[in-house]
Structures are given as structure tokens and as C-alpha cells.
Design a protein around this motif. Structure first.
Motif, PDB file in Angstrom:
ATOM      1  N   VAL A 122     -22.831 -27.465  -6.638  1.00  0.00           N
ATOM      2  CA  VAL A 122     -21.789 -26.887  -5.779  1.00  0.00           C
ATOM      3  C   VAL A 122     -20.975 -25.852  -6.548  1.00  0.00           C
ATOM      4  N   MET A 123     -20.636 -26.175  -7.783  1.00  0.00           N
ATOM      5  CA  MET A 123     -19.881 -25.220  -8.599  1.00  0.00           C
ATOM      6  C   MET A 123     -20.680 -23.958  -8.873  1.00  0.00           C
ATOM      7  N   GLY A 124     -21.986 -24.121  -9.090  1.00  0.00           N
ATOM      8  CA  GLY A 124     -22.832 -22.955  -9.323  1.00  0.00           C
ATOM      9  C   GLY A 124     -22.869 -22.031  -8.124  1.00  0.00           C
ATOM     10  N   MET A 125     -22.919 -22.598  -6.943  1.00  0.00           N
ATOM     11  CA  MET A 125     -22.878 -21.783  -5.722  1.00  0.00           C
ATOM     12  C   MET A 125     -21.582 -20.989  -5.657  1.00  0.00           C
ATOM     13  N   SER A 126     -20.486 -21.620  -6.066  1.00  0.00           N
ATOM     14  CA  SER A 126     -19.189 -20.945  -6.054  1.00  0.00           C
ATOM     15  C   SER A 126     -19.128 -19.847  -7.111  1.00  0.00           C
ATOM     16  N   VAL A 127     -19.713 -20.097  -8.285  1.00  0.00           N
ATOM     17  CA  VAL A 127     -19.769 -19.066  -9.325  1.00  0.00           C
ATOM     18  C   VAL A 127     -20.542 -17.854  -8.806  1.00  0.00           C
ATOM     19  N   GLY A 128     -21.636 -18.114  -8.097  1.00  0.00           N
ATOM     20  CA  GLY A 128     -22.406 -17.029  -7.499  1.00  0.00           C
ATOM     21  C   GLY A 128     -21.569 -16.191  -6.555  1.00  0.00           C
ATOM     22  N   TYR A 129     -20.704 -16.862  -5.784  1.00  0.00           N
ATOM     23  CA  TYR A 129     -19.806 -16.127  -4.883  1.00  0.00           C
ATOM     24  C   TYR A 129     -18.810 -15.275  -5.664  1.00  0.00           C
ATOM     25  N   PHE A 130     -18.158 -15.865  -6.671  1.00  0.00           N
ATOM     26  CA  PHE A 130     -17.157 -15.124  -7.427  1.00  0.00           C
ATOM     27  C   PHE A 130     -17.779 -13.910  -8.127  1.00  0.00           C
ATOM     28  N   ILE A 131     -19.006 -14.062  -8.620  1.00  0.00           N
ATOM     29  CA  ILE A 131     -19.700 -12.934  -9.239  1.00  0.00           C
ATOM     30  C   ILE A 131     -19.950 -11.834  -8.204  1.00  0.00           C
ATOM     31  N   SER A 132     -20.443 -12.224  -7.031  1.00  0.00           N
ATOM     32  CA  SER A 132     -20.754 -11.258  -5.969  1.00  0.00           C
ATOM     33  C   SER A 132     -19.501 -10.537  -5.490  1.00  0.00           C
ATOM     34  N   ASP A 133     -18.451 -11.318  -5.211  1.00  0.00           N
ATOM     35  CA  ASP A 133     -17.232 -10.727  -4.677  1.00  0.00           C
ATOM     36  C   ASP A 133     -16.531  -9.857  -5.714  1.00  0.00           C
ATOM     37  N   LEU A 134     -16.496 -10.313  -6.960  1.00  0.00           N
ATOM     38  CA  LEU A 134     -15.864  -9.537  -8.023  1.00  0.00           C
ATOM     39  C   LEU A 134     -16.616  -8.233  -8.247  1.00  0.00           C
ATOM     40  N   ALA A 135     -17.936  -8.279  -8.165  1.00  0.00           N
ATOM     41  CA  ALA A 135     -18.738  -7.060  -8.318  1.00  0.00           C
ATOM     42  C   ALA A 135     -18.403  -6.052  -7.226  1.00  0.00           C
ATOM     43  N   MET A 136     -18.238  -6.537  -5.986  1.00  0.00           N
ATOM     44  CA  MET A 136     -17.898  -5.644  -4.880  1.00  0.00           C
ATOM     45  C   MET A 136     -16.488  -5.083  -5.037  1.00  0.00           C
ATOM     46  N   ILE A 137     -15.556  -5.936  -5.466  1.00  0.00           N
ATOM     47  CA  ILE A 137     -14.177  -5.487  -5.661  1.00  0.00           C
ATOM     48  C   ILE A 137     -14.118  -4.389  -6.721  1.00  0.00           C
ATOM     49  N   CYS A 138     -14.846  -4.573  -7.811  1.00  0.00           N
ATOM     50  CA  CYS A 138     -14.848  -3.575  -8.889  1.00  0.00           C
ATOM     51  C   CYS A 138     -15.572  -2.303  -8.460  1.00  0.00           C
ATOM     52  N   TRP A 139     -16.663  -2.454  -7.704  1.00  0.00           N
ATOM     53  CA  TRP A 139     -17.451  -1.295  -7.285  1.00  0.00           C
ATOM     54  C   TRP A 139     -16.658  -0.406  -6.320  1.00  0.00           C
ATOM     55  N   TYR A 140     -15.918  -1.030  -5.408  1.00  0.00           N
ATOM     56  CA  TYR A 140     -15.161  -0.264  -4.415  1.00  0.00           C
ATOM     57  C   TYR A 140     -13.664  -0.204  -4.751  1.00  0.00           C
ATOM     58  N   TYR A 141     -13.315  -0.558  -5.979  1.00  0.00           N
ATOM     59  CA  TYR A 141     -11.906  -0.610  -6.391  1.00  0.00           C
ATOM     60  C   TYR A 141     -11.190   0.709  -6.087  1.00  0.00           C
ATOM     61  N   PRO A 142      -9.958   0.634  -5.501  1.00  0.00           N
ATOM     62  CA  PRO A 142      -9.197  -0.568  -5.130  1.00  0.00           C
ATOM     63  C   PRO A 142      -9.257  -0.888  -3.641  1.00  0.00           C
ATOM     64  N   SER A 143     -10.294  -0.406  -2.947  1.00  0.00           N
ATOM     65  CA  SER A 143     -10.353  -0.540  -1.488  1.00  0.00           C
ATOM     66  C   SER A 143     -10.413  -1.985  -1.022  1.00  0.00           C
ATOM     67  N   LEU A 144     -11.083  -2.876  -1.767  1.00  0.00           N
ATOM     68  CA  LEU A 144     -11.224  -4.272  -1.360  1.00  0.00           C
ATOM     69  C   LEU A 144     -10.211  -5.184  -2.023  1.00  0.00           C
ATOM     70  N   GLY A 145      -9.331  -4.634  -2.831  1.00  0.00           N
ATOM     71  CA  GLY A 145      -8.321  -5.451  -3.507  1.00  0.00           C
ATOM     72  C   GLY A 145      -7.919  -4.829  -4.820  1.00  0.00           C
ATOM     73  N   GLY A 146      -6.653  -5.024  -5.185  1.00  0.00           N
ATOM     74  CA  GLY A 146      -6.123  -4.447  -6.402  1.00  0.00           C
ATOM     75  C   GLY A 146      -6.341  -5.319  -7.615  1.00  0.00           C
ATOM     76  N   LEU A 147      -5.535  -5.070  -8.626  1.00  0.00           N
ATOM     77  CA  LEU A 147      -5.674  -5.766  -9.908  1.00  0.00           C
ATOM     78  C   LEU A 147      -5.500  -7.271  -9.764  1.00  0.00           C
ATOM     79  N   GLU A 148      -4.624  -7.701  -8.838  1.00  0.00           N
ATOM     80  CA  GLU A 148      -4.387  -9.137  -8.695  1.00  0.00           C
ATOM     81  C   GLU A 148      -5.647  -9.873  -8.248  1.00  0.00           C
ATOM     82  N   TYR A 149      -6.496  -9.210  -7.441  1.00  0.00           N
ATOM     83  CA  TYR A 149      -7.736  -9.830  -7.003  1.00  0.00           C
ATOM     84  C   TYR A 149      -8.741  -9.906  -8.156  1.00  0.00           C
ATOM     85  N   VAL A 150      -8.759  -8.874  -8.996  1.00  0.00           N
ATOM     86  CA  VAL A 150      -9.637  -8.887 -10.158  1.00  0.00           C
ATOM     87  C   VAL A 150      -9.252 -10.035 -11.097  1.00  0.00           C
TER      88      VAL A 150
END
Length: 277
Positions: A122-150
Motif C-alpha cells: 500500500v505504501m509503495g502505491m502511494s510512493v508511486g503517486y507522490f512521484i507521479s504528482d511531484l513530476a507533474m508539478i515540477c514539469w508544469y511549475y508553477p501552474s499545478l502548485g507552488g513551492l509549498e506543494y513541492v
């Protein structure tokens, strides 16, 4: 002849099924491979959720096709995060309050060092999500969230990954992950806003739900986490130094961020209630 061919096909299908089960049992769900398989599974699931949100929204939500490109990306991203939030909050609630794995009545080992193949998966599935979402946030920064989200995703992902790989502090990690129960209402607020329903009753009700869920899951539950750490301080100190630092530092850092966001939620709710009078 037809019956014989049908039997051969059934035997072949059964053979492939048995091979698949052996592969999953011996490799994917084998203890050494669980962290890696679950992280990959989390990333793949996020991709599927993103694409499914895009597909459903294109055909069933008229407002979706009128959005800008970055708005559609955020829409799909929030659909992905909503799915993860539902998944991880339900299972975190189970592990913290209903599973015998971390119960004080369970005398098998220190509570800070307990884990199971399921909890690790279960934790691994969540790590996969955080990796995916963080990658999108950084790629489209700051459109999907600012520094606090990173910062939030980096801290959360690091803490979950450490617990997953070492088996240390999984109980406290699940306690913190329960806070994801607030995500669906936060995402719904954005969906209602982008759909032009900011003055609707649904928007007001959703605001009240955000306030209530945030108060319980991100304020009161965090206080309970700190209290639990205090009661089990001796067991916490049996962890490795990195684990001890994460148990004390991550909840405090996230708790401070939660308080800051909660202040904004209260101001926003008061403003919305004032407009309804």
C-alpha cells in the motif's frame, strides 16, 4: 472435435493462468520485490487514472472541452489525486484503527518496527503517486502548485518511501496519510469553481466539508499522532536515526503547513458565509 478443441483451449488458458499466478507470487508479491513492484504499480495506476479522467470528462462534461490546455491538465491531475486519496485514506484508516498489525494488544515486536507485505504494498502505491504528482508539478511549475506543494510532496514521499523500504514507523506514516481524506473535497472545490458554480449551494456545502475534514484529519489527528509518539517514545527511539528524525520532523513540518492552510480555509469559508447573508 469441437469439444476436444474447447478442452484444449481451457487447458492452455489454465496453464497460462497458473504461470501468471506463479510469476505474481514469486516475483511481484515476493517480499524483496514488493516495494519496487508497488511503486511501479502506483505510477502506472496514476497514468491510467489520468487518462481515464480525460476520457470521461471529454464525453460527459461540457465545460471540460472549453478549458485551456493547462486547465485540462490540472483537471485530469485532480482526478488522479482524488483516486489516490480515496485509496490511501481508506486503507490508512484500516491499518491505524482496525488492523491488529499495529494494535497495542499485539505483543509481536515493537509497534514502531511492525510491517506486513500488504502494508508495504500500500505504501509503495502511494510512493508511486507522490512521484507521479511531484513530476507533474515540477514539469508544469508553477501552474499545478507552488513551492509549498513541492515541499509537501517531497516530505511525504520521502517519509513513505523510508517506511516502505525499512518497515520502520509505518503506523505513524499511515496516521499522516489519513490526512489525504481532505483531498477529494479540495479538488471538488476547484471543479465547482472552474465550472462557474462558485455561488452555488453545492460550493458552500463543499466548503463546510473541507473545514470539517481538515479540522479532524489534519489538525486533531496530527495532535493524536504526537500524543501516540509521546506514549511510545521508548519504542520510537529503537528506530534508526533517520527514522527517528522522520517521525519527529515530518509530522511537525506538515502540521505547520496544515495550520497555515487551515487559516486560509477558515477565512475563505467566513467570506463565503458572509456573501450568503
Amino acid at each position: 472435435m469441437g469439444a476436444m478443441a474447447h478442452s484444449i483451449r481451457k487447458l492452455a488458458l489454465k496453464s497460462y493462468q497458473n504461470k501468471a499466478e506463479v510469476l505474481v507470487r514469486n516475483y511481484v508479491l515476493s517480499d524483496p520485490y514488493i516495494p519496487y513492484a508497488s511503486v511501479v504499480g502506483g505510477v502506472v495506476t496514476c497514468k491510467m487514472a489520468y487518462d481515464l479522467t480525460q476520457l470521461i470528462s471529454t464525453f460527459y462534461f461540457r465545460s471540460y472541452n472549453g478549458l485551456t490546455k493547462i486547465q485540462r491538465i490540472e483537471w485530469n491531475n485532480r482526478g488522479m489525486s482524488t483516486l489516490h486519496a480515496i485509496f490511501i485514506s481508506i486503507l490508512s484508516l484500516y491499518f491505524v484503527f482496525f488492523s491488529e498489525l499495529f494494535s497495542d494488544d499485539n505483543s509481536v515486536g515493537l509497534v514502531t518496527l511492525r510491517s506486513s507485505p500488504l502494508s508495504t504494498f500500500v505504501m509503495g502505491m502511494s510512493v508511486g503517486y507522490f512521484i507521479s504528482d511531484l513530476a507533474m508539478i515540477c514539469w508544469y511549475y508553477p501552474s499545478l502548485g507552488g513551492l509549498e506543494y513541492v515541499v509537501h510532496h517531497s516530505l511525504s514521499g520521502t517519509a513513505v518511501a523510508y517506511s516502505m523500504f525499512t518497515g520502520e514507523g509505518q503506523l505513524y506514516t499511515f496516521m499522516v496519510l489519513i490526512s489525504e481524506v481532505t483531498t477529494p473535497t479540495v479538488n471538488m472545490r476547484w471543479f465547482l469553481d472552474i465550472a462557474g458554480l462558485k455561488k452555488s449551494t453545492a460550493y458552500l456545502i463543499n466548503g463546510v466539508l473541507i473545514f470539517s475534514s481538515w479540522l479532524v484529519a489534519r489538525i486533531i489527528l496530527f495532535l493524536y499522532t504526537f500524543y501516540h509518539v509521546y506514549l511510545h517514545h521508548a519504542q520510537v527511539m529503537q528506530m534508526h536515526t533517520a527514522g527517528i528524525l522522520l517521525v519527529f520532523f515530518v509530522p511537525v513540518a506538515l502540521g505547520i503547513m496544515n495550520l497555515m492552510w487551515f487559516g486560509k480555509i477558515v477565512k475563505g469559508l467566513m467570506k463565503t458565509l458572509a456573501k450568503t447573508k
